[in-house]
Design a protein around this motif. Structure first.
Motif, PDB file in Angstrom:
ATOM      1  N   MET A 196       0.836  -1.193   0.000  1.00  0.00           N
ATOM      2  CA  MET A 196       0.000   0.000   0.000  1.00  0.00           C
ATOM      3  C   MET A 196       0.872   1.245   0.000  1.00  0.00           C
ATOM      4  O   MET A 196       1.907   1.272   0.650  1.00  0.00           O
ATOM      5  CB  MET A 196      -0.847   0.036   1.270  1.00  0.00           C
ATOM      6  CG  MET A 196      -2.107  -0.709   1.209  1.00  0.00           C
ATOM      7  SD  MET A 196      -3.152  -0.263   2.632  1.00  0.00           S
ATOM      8  CE  MET A 196      -4.286  -1.568   2.523  1.00  0.00           C
ATOM      9  N   GLU A 219      -3.312   5.342  -0.279  1.00  0.00           N
ATOM     10  CA  GLU A 219      -4.259   4.269   0.013  1.00  0.00           C
ATOM     11  C   GLU A 219      -4.490   4.148   1.512  1.00  0.00           C
ATOM     12  O   GLU A 219      -5.614   3.920   1.964  1.00  0.00           O
ATOM     13  CB  GLU A 219      -3.731   2.932  -0.514  1.00  0.00           C
ATOM     14  CG  GLU A 219      -3.715   2.816  -2.020  1.00  0.00           C
ATOM     15  CD  GLU A 219      -3.100   1.499  -2.443  1.00  0.00           C
ATOM     16  OE1 GLU A 219      -3.878   0.556  -2.701  1.00  0.00           O
ATOM     17  OE2 GLU A 219      -1.859   1.431  -2.503  1.00  0.00           O
ATOM     18  N   VAL A 220      -3.433   4.292   2.263  1.00  0.00           N
ATOM     19  CA  VAL A 220      -3.518   4.142   3.723  1.00  0.00           C
ATOM     20  C   VAL A 220      -4.400   5.234   4.322  1.00  0.00           C
ATOM     21  O   VAL A 220      -5.280   4.955   5.130  1.00  0.00           O
ATOM     22  CB  VAL A 220      -2.108   4.140   4.349  1.00  0.00           C
ATOM     23  CG1 VAL A 220      -2.176   4.245   5.859  1.00  0.00           C
ATOM     24  CG2 VAL A 220      -1.361   2.879   3.933  1.00  0.00           C
ATOM     25  N   GLU A 270      -8.522   5.402   4.206  1.00  0.00           N
ATOM     26  CA  GLU A 270      -9.387   4.662   5.122  1.00  0.00           C
ATOM     27  C   GLU A 270      -9.743   5.550   6.326  1.00  0.00           C
ATOM     28  O   GLU A 270      -8.860   6.059   7.004  1.00  0.00           O
ATOM     29  CB  GLU A 270      -8.645   3.392   5.571  1.00  0.00           C
ATOM     30  CG  GLU A 270      -9.545   2.239   5.983  1.00  0.00           C
ATOM     31  CD  GLU A 270     -10.226   2.491   7.306  1.00  0.00           C
ATOM     32  OE1 GLU A 270     -11.392   2.108   7.453  1.00  0.00           O
ATOM     33  OE2 GLU A 270      -9.593   3.070   8.204  1.00  0.00           O
ATOM     34  N   ARG A 289      -8.124   4.998   9.853  1.00  0.00           N
ATOM     35  CA  ARG A 289      -6.709   5.367   9.904  1.00  0.00           C
ATOM     36  C   ARG A 289      -6.554   6.881   9.993  1.00  0.00           C
ATOM     37  O   ARG A 289      -5.690   7.382  10.717  1.00  0.00           O
ATOM     38  CB  ARG A 289      -5.965   4.807   8.695  1.00  0.00           C
ATOM     39  CG  ARG A 289      -5.878   3.302   8.729  1.00  0.00           C
ATOM     40  CD  ARG A 289      -5.012   2.767   7.614  1.00  0.00           C
ATOM     41  NE  ARG A 289      -5.305   1.360   7.446  1.00  0.00           N
ATOM     42  CZ  ARG A 289      -5.701   0.801   6.319  1.00  0.00           C
ATOM     43  NH1 ARG A 289      -5.818   1.506   5.213  1.00  0.00           N
ATOM     44  NH2 ARG A 289      -5.960  -0.482   6.275  1.00  0.00           N
ATOM     45  N   ARG A 315      -4.320  -3.545  13.797  1.00  0.00           N
ATOM     46  CA  ARG A 315      -4.059  -3.713  12.351  1.00  0.00           C
ATOM     47  C   ARG A 315      -3.865  -2.362  11.666  1.00  0.00           C
ATOM     48  O   ARG A 315      -2.954  -2.185  10.856  1.00  0.00           O
ATOM     49  CB  ARG A 315      -5.190  -4.498  11.692  1.00  0.00           C
ATOM     50  CG  ARG A 315      -5.142  -5.993  11.936  1.00  0.00           C
ATOM     51  CD  ARG A 315      -6.120  -6.748  11.051  1.00  0.00           C
ATOM     52  NE  ARG A 315      -7.511  -6.380  11.269  1.00  0.00           N
ATOM     53  CZ  ARG A 315      -8.298  -6.916  12.200  1.00  0.00           C
ATOM     54  NH1 ARG A 315      -7.825  -7.842  13.013  1.00  0.00           N
ATOM     55  NH2 ARG A 315      -9.548  -6.525  12.322  1.00  0.00           N
ATOM     56  N   HIS A 316      -4.728  -1.403  12.003  1.00  0.00           N
ATOM     57  CA  HIS A 316      -4.599  -0.069  11.397  1.00  0.00           C
ATOM     58  C   HIS A 316      -3.274   0.580  11.792  1.00  0.00           C
ATOM     59  O   HIS A 316      -2.603   1.200  10.963  1.00  0.00           O
ATOM     60  CB  HIS A 316      -5.775   0.821  11.799  1.00  0.00           C
ATOM     61  CG  HIS A 316      -7.060   0.467  11.134  1.00  0.00           C
ATOM     62  ND1 HIS A 316      -7.190   0.328   9.768  1.00  0.00           N
ATOM     63  CD2 HIS A 316      -8.290   0.230  11.658  1.00  0.00           C
ATOM     64  CE1 HIS A 316      -8.441   0.022   9.467  1.00  0.00           C
ATOM     65  NE2 HIS A 316      -9.128  -0.049  10.597  1.00  0.00           N
ATOM     66  N   ARG A 357      -0.530  -0.943  12.587  1.00  0.00           N
ATOM     67  CA  ARG A 357       0.555  -1.645  11.886  1.00  0.00           C
ATOM     68  C   ARG A 357       0.695  -1.115  10.458  1.00  0.00           C
ATOM     69  O   ARG A 357       1.795  -0.840   9.983  1.00  0.00           O
ATOM     70  CB  ARG A 357       0.298  -3.157  11.869  1.00  0.00           C
ATOM     71  CG  ARG A 357       1.483  -3.939  11.247  1.00  0.00           C
ATOM     72  CD  ARG A 357       1.121  -5.350  11.013  1.00  0.00           C
ATOM     73  NE  ARG A 357      -0.029  -5.152  10.234  1.00  0.00           N
ATOM     74  CZ  ARG A 357      -0.851  -5.966   9.614  1.00  0.00           C
ATOM     75  NH1 ARG A 357      -0.738  -7.044   9.652  1.00  0.00           N
ATOM     76  NH2 ARG A 357      -1.876  -5.687   8.931  1.00  0.00           N
ATOM     77  N   VAL A 358      -0.431  -0.919   9.779  1.00  0.00           N
ATOM     78  CA  VAL A 358      -0.399  -0.387   8.411  1.00  0.00           C
ATOM     79  C   VAL A 358       0.191   1.019   8.415  1.00  0.00           C
ATOM     80  O   VAL A 358       1.038   1.354   7.571  1.00  0.00           O
ATOM     81  CB  VAL A 358      -1.812  -0.407   7.776  1.00  0.00           C
ATOM     82  CG1 VAL A 358      -1.845   0.348   6.464  1.00  0.00           C
ATOM     83  CG2 VAL A 358      -2.284  -1.840   7.587  1.00  0.00           C
ATOM     84  N   ARG A 367       2.250   2.255  10.514  1.00  0.00           N
ATOM     85  CA  ARG A 367       3.678   2.108  10.817  1.00  0.00           C
ATOM     86  C   ARG A 367       4.445   1.638   9.586  1.00  0.00           C
ATOM     87  O   ARG A 367       5.525   2.141   9.286  1.00  0.00           O
ATOM     88  CB  ARG A 367       3.833   1.114  11.970  1.00  0.00           C
ATOM     89  CG  ARG A 367       5.028   1.312  12.829  1.00  0.00           C
ATOM     90  CD  ARG A 367       5.070   0.396  14.041  1.00  0.00           C
ATOM     91  NE  ARG A 367       4.978  -1.019  13.694  1.00  0.00           N
ATOM     92  CZ  ARG A 367       3.964  -1.828  13.992  1.00  0.00           C
ATOM     93  NH1 ARG A 367       2.940  -1.373  14.669  1.00  0.00           N
ATOM     94  NH2 ARG A 367       3.974  -3.081  13.642  1.00  0.00           N
ATOM     95  N   GLU A 368       3.882   0.688   8.851  1.00  0.00           N
ATOM     96  CA  GLU A 368       4.563   0.132   7.681  1.00  0.00           C
ATOM     97  C   GLU A 368       4.807   1.160   6.582  1.00  0.00           C
ATOM     98  O   GLU A 368       5.795   1.071   5.864  1.00  0.00           O
ATOM     99  CB  GLU A 368       3.783  -1.062   7.127  1.00  0.00           C
ATOM    100  CG  GLU A 368       3.881  -2.290   8.005  1.00  0.00           C
ATOM    101  CD  GLU A 368       2.986  -3.428   7.549  1.00  0.00           C
ATOM    102  OE1 GLU A 368       2.181  -3.244   6.608  1.00  0.00           O
ATOM    103  OE2 GLU A 368       3.084  -4.505   8.158  1.00  0.00           O
ATOM    104  N   VAL A 369       3.904   2.130   6.431  1.00  0.00           N
ATOM    105  CA  VAL A 369       4.116   3.166   5.404  1.00  0.00           C
ATOM    106  C   VAL A 369       4.878   4.368   5.948  1.00  0.00           C
ATOM    107  O   VAL A 369       5.120   5.324   5.226  1.00  0.00           O
ATOM    108  CB  VAL A 369       2.801   3.628   4.728  1.00  0.00           C
ATOM    109  CG1 VAL A 369       2.143   2.490   3.992  1.00  0.00           C
ATOM    110  CG2 VAL A 369       1.868   4.296   5.693  1.00  0.00           C
TER     111      VAL A 369
END
Length: 114
Positions: free
Chosen positions: A1, A5-6, A9, A12, A43-44, A46-47, A49-51
Motif C-alpha cells: 500500500m 491508500e492508507v 481509510e 486510519r 491492524r490499522h 501496523r499499516v 507504521r509500515e508506510v
C-alpha cells in the motif's frame, strides 16, 4: 500500500488525527475509537507504521505511538501543487468581493475610514 491508500481509510485518518495531538498508548487509541475492536486498531496502527506515518516505542508493558514528522511529506508534496491553485483562486475571490461590496481592496478599506 502507498501512503494515499492508507490515509483513504477513515479509521486510519481518525488515528492520525488523534496522534496529531501528541503521542498516545495503544490502549488510549482503542478507548477513543469504541466502534473498533482492539485487533482492528492494532491492524490499522501496523499499516500506518509500515508506510512510515507513525512510529512506536515500548514503555514498560505499553506501546506508545506517535506521528512521524516526515511521514506526511509525500502527501504534503503532492498537495503543494494544488495550494498554488487555491491561493490564486482565493485571491481572485477576494478581489471580486472587494469590487462588488465596496469598490476597494478590503485591506485598504480600514485606511480609508481613518
Amino acid at each position: 500500500m502507498d501512503v494515499f491508500e492508507v490515509v483513504a481509510e477513515p479509521s486510519r485518518r481518525a488515528l492520525l488525527d488523534l496522534l496529531a495531538g501528541g503521542e498516545r498508548s495503544a490502549g488510549e487509541l482503542v478507548a477513543t475509537l469504541p466502534h473498533l475492536t482492539q485487533p482492528a486498531v492494532s491492524r490499522h496502527l501496523r499499516v500506518l507504521r509500515e508506510v512510515g506515518l507513525v512510529e512506536v516505542r515500548p514503555d514498560a508493558q505499553r506501546r506508545i505511538y506517535a506521528l512521524r514528522p516526515d511521514g506526511l511529506a509525500e502527501i504534503d508534496e503532492w498537495l503543494g501543487r494544488y495550494r498554488r491553485y487555491w491561493a490564486a483562486h482565493l485571491n481572485a475571490l477576494e478581489r471580486h468581493l472587494a469590487q462588488t461590496h465596496g469598490g476597494t481592496d478590503p485591506h485598504q478599506r480600514e485606511d480609508a475610514h481613518e
